[in-house]
Design a protein around this motif. Structure first.
Motif, PDB file in Angstrom:
ATOM      1  N   GLN A 507       0.826  -1.202   0.000  1.00 37.87           N
ATOM      2  CA  GLN A 507       0.000   0.000   0.000  1.00 37.87           C
ATOM      3  C   GLN A 507       0.870   1.265   0.000  1.00 37.87           C
ATOM      4  N   LEU A 508       1.939   1.234   0.771  1.00 41.23           N
ATOM      5  CA  LEU A 508       2.804   2.403   0.883  1.00 41.23           C
ATOM      6  C   LEU A 508       3.470   2.764  -0.434  1.00 41.23           C
ATOM      7  N   MET A 509       3.953   1.744  -1.116  1.00 42.05           N
ATOM      8  CA  MET A 509       4.779   1.991  -2.298  1.00 42.05           C
ATOM      9  C   MET A 509       3.968   2.090  -3.584  1.00 42.05           C
ATOM     10  N   ARG A 510       2.758   1.525  -3.613  1.00 34.85           N
ATOM     11  CA  ARG A 510       2.058   1.418  -4.890  1.00 34.85           C
ATOM     12  C   ARG A 510       0.707   2.118  -4.941  1.00 34.85           C
ATOM     13  N   THR A 511       0.352   2.820  -3.883  1.00 36.96           N
ATOM     14  CA  THR A 511      -0.922   3.537  -3.897  1.00 36.96           C
ATOM     15  C   THR A 511      -0.689   4.981  -3.457  1.00 36.96           C
ATOM     16  N   ASP A 512      -1.765   5.750  -3.375  1.00 34.48           N
ATOM     17  CA  ASP A 512      -1.666   7.151  -2.951  1.00 34.48           C
ATOM     18  C   ASP A 512      -1.962   7.310  -1.463  1.00 34.48           C
ATOM     19  N   VAL A 513      -1.804   6.213  -0.694  1.00 34.96           N
ATOM     20  CA  VAL A 513      -2.126   6.282   0.724  1.00 34.96           C
ATOM     21  C   VAL A 513      -1.249   7.295   1.456  1.00 34.96           C
ATOM     22  N   VAL A 514       0.002   7.442   1.013  1.00 30.00           N
ATOM     23  CA  VAL A 514       0.905   8.390   1.663  1.00 30.00           C
ATOM     24  C   VAL A 514       0.380   9.814   1.509  1.00 30.00           C
ATOM     25  N   SER A 521       3.816  17.709   2.750  1.00 31.58           N
ATOM     26  CA  SER A 521       4.067  17.041   1.466  1.00 31.58           C
ATOM     27  C   SER A 521       5.527  16.671   1.246  1.00 31.58           C
ATOM     28  N   PRO A 522       6.511  17.449   1.724  1.00 36.36           N
ATOM     29  CA  PRO A 522       7.907  17.006   1.516  1.00 36.36           C
ATOM     30  C   PRO A 522       8.204  15.644   2.129  1.00 36.36           C
ATOM     31  N   VAL A 525       7.878  11.979  -0.157  1.00 38.46           N
ATOM     32  CA  VAL A 525       9.017  11.344  -0.827  1.00 38.46           C
ATOM     33  C   VAL A 525       9.820  10.518   0.162  1.00 38.46           C
ATOM     34  N   PHE A 526      10.029  11.074   1.339  1.00 36.36           N
ATOM     35  CA  PHE A 526      10.819  10.372   2.345  1.00 36.36           C
ATOM     36  C   PHE A 526      10.136   9.087   2.795  1.00 36.36           C
ATOM     37  N   LEU A 527       8.830   9.170   3.075  1.00 39.20           N
ATOM     38  CA  LEU A 527       8.111   7.996   3.565  1.00 39.20           C
ATOM     39  C   LEU A 527       8.073   6.865   2.546  1.00 39.20           C
ATOM     40  N   ARG A 528       8.167   7.220   1.297  1.00 37.59           N
ATOM     41  CA  ARG A 528       8.138   6.188   0.246  1.00 37.59           C
ATOM     42  C   ARG A 528       9.552   5.803  -0.209  1.00 37.59           C
ATOM     43  N   PHE A 529      10.552   6.187   0.548  1.00 37.95           N
ATOM     44  CA  PHE A 529      11.944   5.807   0.275  1.00 37.95           C
ATOM     45  C   PHE A 529      12.437   6.332  -1.072  1.00 37.95           C
ATOM     46  N   ARG A 530      11.832   7.408  -1.558  1.00 34.26           N
ATOM     47  CA  ARG A 530      12.222   7.930  -2.864  1.00 34.26           C
ATOM     48  C   ARG A 530      13.500   8.768  -2.801  1.00 34.26           C
TER      49      ARG A 530
END
Length: 546
Positions: A507-514, A521-522, A525-530
């Motif tokens: 869910q974290l990596m493949r959806t808009d849940v973040v 908003s900054p 990116v961090f939460l998704r390890f980008r």
């Protein structure tokens, strides 16, 4: 030698007059003693010329002269004289549809069944030319209707059907053997189906011809019509009793649906799907038509079969096709090319991924196949793993099964040299990174690949054996850790790992849940390890020559 070319010094004046249809000139030359029997370089005499030209008056003049010159025996010998190709005057007249000239020749005792060098005869020549009235005349004079007239043993009925002369077929079905077979045991009805001669097909069926007569190789009329894409013939045959489940091959259980799928005849395929026994889809002793569609690269056939419920996995056909599944076959055909459309269709339909399929996706520096798979198949969390079936998520897509995930990890850990290509895709698709914290990964991964993997875990609590491997690599200078990896992870990193654990990596990596979390908003990116820089794949240097 070209026997169609005429030479002035070998063509008699009488023959020229006969060819031109000039009866008065012909008569004058004959009275002056010019011979009507003189032949040219083709073996043609004046009677041949007159018959071929359809000059009834000249034919009559020559025959009358022959009758007055001697006995009826001599007259018969003259009327049946042959060219170098074995053609009689009657054959030439029949071939060109000259009804009146032919009638005169037959009245003069022309041999109605005289064969040429290539086994033709007046009747066969008239059939080939589409001259119905000539055919009727010859039959009334006793022409043999069921003789074979080619090296392939075709009869007049075969030829009439092949040419589509339906009016002649109507005449011949009353006198010909409807089930006459050529050297491949092909009947006239088979020929009609093969060449799409629907009207001839209807006439033959109406006369009682067998709609399921199989050739020597067991091909049926329905199979050949399906192969050639003659939809109207397929419909007619099915409506008149043709069996769509009749085995049509000596080598494997081939049905008409296989031919339609292989050659991409979508309309025919649609009709056959509705009437073909679905046993061909999964039964062990059968072959799914998907295999034929895939091997012939007919993506529209693949799409239709899948849409109509044919299994993307089918049955194992290693004994026939040398492959385990339609997907394996599709991948083997495009091993050095971008993914084919058929691969995409099969993956989208949920085709099971085996070890060989994962090798195609991971043992390469190309990521198109792995990207395609991850677009349609989700990496499950531990609590959603299933042994055999698929679990549907809320988006309607399927998770990898436990077996598929196990085989994926096995292949990945054996293809560490390509990890710079597949690792970011798998981790960003939600793969639990701890599954890759295995000795062979830590021992063989490039320095930057190893750093990338460690960014997804709490590197401070690795097991002693794994820490020992890292210490050995650092000492050997085969791994240069990023500076912060030498310290305890920051609280921010631990927090995002906890967020990943709670929400689930999928869910974290493949959806808009973040984006829905109440955070600035900054931090998305961090939460998704980008924020973690990816390693760059570097091909291994070529091995030195032996």
């Amino acid at each position: 030698m070209d026997f169609t070319e005429l030479y002035a010094d070998s063509v008699s004046s009488v023959a020229v007059a006969a060819r031109s249809g000039c009866r008065r000139r012909l008569r004058r030359l004959m009275k002056r003693g010019f011979s009507v029997d003189r032949r040219d370089n083709r073996g043609w005499n004046a009677l041949h010329e007159a018959a071929a030209a359809g000059s009834t008056e000249c034919v009559q003049e020559i025959l009358s002269a022959a009758a007055g010159a001697g006995s009826s025996r001599g007259r018969a010998a003259d009327v049946n004289s042959l060219t170098h190709e074995g053609e009689s005057a009657a054959h030439l007249a029949a071939q060109r549809g000259h009804l009146a000239a032919l009638r005169l020749l037959l009245e003069a005792n022309a041999n109605v069944n005289q064969l040429t060098n290539d086994l033709s005869c007046p009747l066969y020549a008239a059939v080939d030319g589409g001259h119905r009235e000539v055919v009727e005349l010859l039959l009334s004079k006793g022409a043999a209707a069921n003789r074979t007239h080619t090296a392939s043993c075709w009869t007049c009925l075969h030829q009439a059907v092949y040419k589509g002369h339906s009016d002649i077929v109507r005449v011949l079905v009353d006198v010909c053997d409807l089930e006459a077979l050529d050297d491949h045991k092909i009947s006239p009805l088979f020929v009609a189906a093969q060449y799409g001669q629907q009207e001839c097909l209807e006439i033959l069926v109406g006369a009682g011809a067998n709609v399921s007569a199989q050739a020597a190789d067991l091909a049926s009329p329905l199979l050949i019509a399906s192969q050639e894409g003659h939809g109207a013939c397929v419909d007619f045959l099915l409506d008149h009793g043709a069996d769509p489940n009749l085995d049509c091959s000596l080598e494997w259980p081939q049905l008409p649906i296989h031919a339609a799928a292989e050659f991409g005849h979508i309309g025919v395929l649609r009709r056959l799907i509705a009437v073909t026994d679905r046993a061909c889809d999964r039964a062990e002793d059968m072959v799914s038509p998907l295999y034929l569609a895939v091997v012939s690269r007919q993506s529209r056939s693949v799409e239709m079969l899948l849409r109509e419920g044919y299994s993307p996995d089918a049955q194992v056909c290693s004994h026939l096709q040398g492959v385990k599944s339609p997907l394996s076959l599709a991948l083997s055909l495009t091993s050095n090319e971008p993914c084919s459309e058929s691969v995409g269709l099969l993956v989208t339909a949920g085709a099971r991924l085996g070890e060989e399929d994962w090798i195609h996706a991971i043992a390469t520096d190309k990521t198109d196949l792995l990207t395609l798979i991850l677009e349609h198949r989700w990496i499950p969390r531990q609590e959603t793993l299933t042994r055999d079936g698929f679990v549907q998520n809320r988006n309607g897509k399927t998770f990898l099964t436990q077996q598929e995930l196990r085989e994926l990890l096995c292949v990945a850990l054996n293809q560490v040299r390509f990890a710079a290509c597949w690792l970011p895709l798998l981790l960003n698709a939600g793969l639990e990174p701890s599954l890759l914290l295995q000795p062979q990964m830590l021992q063989r991964a490039d320095s930057e690949v190893l750093n990338y993997l460690l960014e997804f875990v709490n590197w401070s609590i690795l097991s002693p054996p794994l820490k020992h491997i890292l210490d050995q690599r650092r000492a050997a200078k085969t791994w240069e850790p990023r500076p912060h990896l030498d310290s305890i992870p920051l609280l921010s990193h631990l927090c995002r790992m906890q967020v990943r654990s709670v929400l689930g990596p999928d869910q974290l990596m493949r959806t808009d849940v973040v984006q829905q979390l109440p955070v600035p908003s900054p931090l998305h990116v961090f939460l998704r390890f980008r924020d973690i820089p990816q390693a760059i794949y570097t091909p291994s240097p070529p091995s030195p020559p032996l």
